[in-house]
Motif scaffolding. Structure first.
Motif, PDB file in Angstrom:
ATOM      1  N   ALA A   1      10.204  -1.753  12.502  1.00  0.00           N
ATOM      2  CA  ALA A   1      10.278  -1.429  11.075  1.00  0.00           C
ATOM      3  C   ALA A   1       9.531  -0.136  10.818  1.00  0.00           C
ATOM      4  N   VAL A   2       9.702   0.385   9.619  1.00  0.00           N
ATOM      5  CA  VAL A   2       8.903   1.507   9.166  1.00  0.00           C
ATOM      6  C   VAL A   2       8.104   1.058   7.951  1.00  0.00           C
ATOM      7  N   LEU A   3       6.845   1.435   7.912  1.00  0.00           N
ATOM      8  CA  LEU A   3       5.986   1.169   6.767  1.00  0.00           C
ATOM      9  C   LEU A   3       5.784   2.487   6.049  1.00  0.00           C
ATOM     10  N   ARG A   4       6.134   2.508   4.755  1.00  0.00           N
ATOM     11  CA  ARG A   4       5.999   3.728   3.958  1.00  0.00           C
ATOM     12  C   ARG A   4       4.950   3.502   2.880  1.00  0.00           C
ATOM     13  N   TRP A   5       3.932   4.347   2.906  1.00  0.00           N
ATOM     14  CA  TRP A   5       2.860   4.295   1.902  1.00  0.00           C
ATOM     15  C   TRP A   5       2.976   5.532   1.032  1.00  0.00           C
ATOM     16  N   HIS A   6       2.736   5.337  -0.286  1.00  0.00           N
ATOM     17  CA  HIS A   6       2.901   6.422  -1.239  1.00  0.00           C
ATOM     18  C   HIS A   6       1.601   6.677  -2.002  1.00  0.00           C
ATOM     19  N   PRO A   7       1.351   7.922  -2.417  1.00  0.00           N
ATOM     20  CA  PRO A   7       0.219   8.184  -3.300  1.00  0.00           C
ATOM     21  C   PRO A   7       0.288   7.268  -4.524  1.00  0.00           C
ATOM     22  N   GLY A   8      -0.859   6.786  -4.943  1.00  0.00           N
ATOM     23  CA  GLY A   8      -0.907   5.731  -5.943  1.00  0.00           C
ATOM     24  C   GLY A   8      -1.113   4.377  -5.310  1.00  0.00           C
ATOM     25  N   ASP A   9      -1.142   4.348  -3.962  1.00  0.00           N
ATOM     26  CA  ASP A   9      -1.430   3.146  -3.177  1.00  0.00           C
ATOM     27  C   ASP A   9      -0.397   2.053  -3.386  1.00  0.00           C
ATOM     28  N   THR A  10       0.881   2.441  -3.279  1.00  0.00           N
ATOM     29  CA  THR A  10       1.970   1.485  -3.180  1.00  0.00           C
ATOM     30  C   THR A  10       2.637   1.681  -1.825  1.00  0.00           C
ATOM     31  N   ALA A  11       3.337   0.660  -1.360  1.00  0.00           N
ATOM     32  CA  ALA A  11       3.958   0.754  -0.037  1.00  0.00           C
ATOM     33  C   ALA A  11       5.058  -0.277   0.085  1.00  0.00           C
ATOM     34  N   GLU A  12       5.939  -0.040   1.054  1.00  0.00           N
ATOM     35  CA  GLU A  12       6.941  -1.039   1.385  1.00  0.00           C
ATOM     36  C   GLU A  12       7.130  -1.070   2.892  1.00  0.00           C
ATOM     37  N   LEU A  13       7.595  -2.223   3.362  1.00  0.00           N
ATOM     38  CA  LEU A  13       7.924  -2.425   4.763  1.00  0.00           C
ATOM     39  C   LEU A  13       9.432  -2.558   4.862  1.00  0.00           C
TER      40      LEU A  13
END
Length: 344
Positions: free
Chosen positions: A263-275
């Protein structure tokens, strides 16, 4: 037990975070301050009701009424004031980034090791306080599989205006080998994925070579890159690339991507993320594990370590040296035009 705090340097983060943070803790008093000039010291004291203004950092550190020192200066004074405070028997909370370069960071670590009875803490990278522990757990448990590639993108247009004044972060004599937010993201990556290893290669450019110094009113050289790319590797075997720029307005997909075999884990500024598991059409938002979304607790952690002996986690001096090793090697690579082994 009342803990009495002295402030050395009282800039934006000290005013916005440290002073309010200490004042929220029962039994903690901010009793003195020294800033860059007597006038600015007095302004801070008047603004926040701090009872004493000191003539110098030396005088503040020598005062027996002060138990702990919060150092809020730019990096060019971190080593000197940290060592001075520790040698004077004061606990130390030092602003990030740790030091101007790796040798200074090692001196600070050595001073803290000579005084194990004193707390030595760095202000941590703050961007992943909500999800960092959960992301660390997911990666450790194999949610992305074996990590193969990591990309970090921090692109903005903050430096595009050539008439904007020279900032201290654009001056090597104030920021040392720290470039933009590179060290902050190195610290975050090492929390999630472990240490960097091997060597690093960096390339960068200063696109606006001079700006007006707001203190002197004259033009002065910019000595820190406006755009910066660093590639390296992690001890776990994954490759990593950082791209930072203050010349890239309108950039998409800023953040961190951890690419694994599952999988890829994507983290975004603002401290949100999805797997996003491979083969599935949509990702799953990541929510913090119960009890792990602590928010900003820097001052409370510092006081807890003084009172209760709680170990420093965010961030101890050994971890600071680890990220400074990467920062230092990358800057040398940019200057010297070659790959630099970590710790060389």
């Amino acid at each position: 037990m009342t803990i009495r705090i002295g402030l050395i340097g009282a800039g934006a983060n000290t005013a916005a975070q440290h002073i309010p943070g200490f004042r929220r803790i029962p039994g903690v008093e901010i009793v003195g301050v020294v800033n860059r000039t007597p006038e600015s010291s007095r302004r801070v004291a008047d603004q926040f009701g701090i009872p004493r203004v000191f003539d110098s950092p030396e005088a503040l550190c020598a005062d027996p009424e002060i138990d702990a020192v919060c150092i809020g200066t730019w990096p060019y004074r971190h080593r000197d004031y940290t060592i001075m405070a520790l040698e004077a028997g004061k606990h130390v909370l030092c602003e990030a980034r740790m030091a101007m370069d790796l040798p200074e960071a090692l001196e600070m670590l050595a001073a803290s090791e000579r005084h194990p009875e004193l707390v030595a803490q760095l202000v941590p990278a703050p961007f992943d306080f909500r999800l960092g522990p959960t992301i660390t757990r997911l990666i450790a448990e194999g949610a992305v599989g074996e990590v193969r590639e990591v990309t970090v993108r921090v692109l903005n247009g903050q430096g595009l205006d050539p008439h904007a004044p020279l900032h201290w972060r654009q001056r090597r004599d104030h920021s040392g080998r720290n470039v933009q937010m590179f060290g902050i993201y190195v610290e975050i990556i090492e929390r999630w994925l472990g240490r960097h290893a091997g060597s690093v290669t960096a390339d960068g450019a200063i696109l606006i070579p001079e700006r007006r110094d707001p203190e002197t009113g004259t033009m002065a050289p910019v000595t820190v890159p406006d755009t910066y790319v660093v590639s390296g590797e992690l001890a776990r075997g994954a490759r990593i690339v950082y791209h930072l720029s203050t010349m890239a307005a309108g950039a998409e997909a800023n953040g961190i991507a951890v690419h694994g075999t599952k999988a890829v884990l994507r983290w975004h500024p603002g401290d949100t993320a999805e797997l996003v598991p491979f083969g599935q059409p949509h990702g799953h938002p990541i929510e913090p594990d119960p009890g792990t979304d602590r928010g900003w607790q820097v001052e409370a952690d510092f006081i807890a370590s003084i009172r209760d002996g709680a170990p420093v986690r965010l961030t101890n001096f050994a971890d600071g040296v680890a990220y400074m090793r990467v920062v230092d090697a990358a800057h040398r690579s940019w200057e010297e035009g070659r790959r630099i082994p970590l710790g060389e």
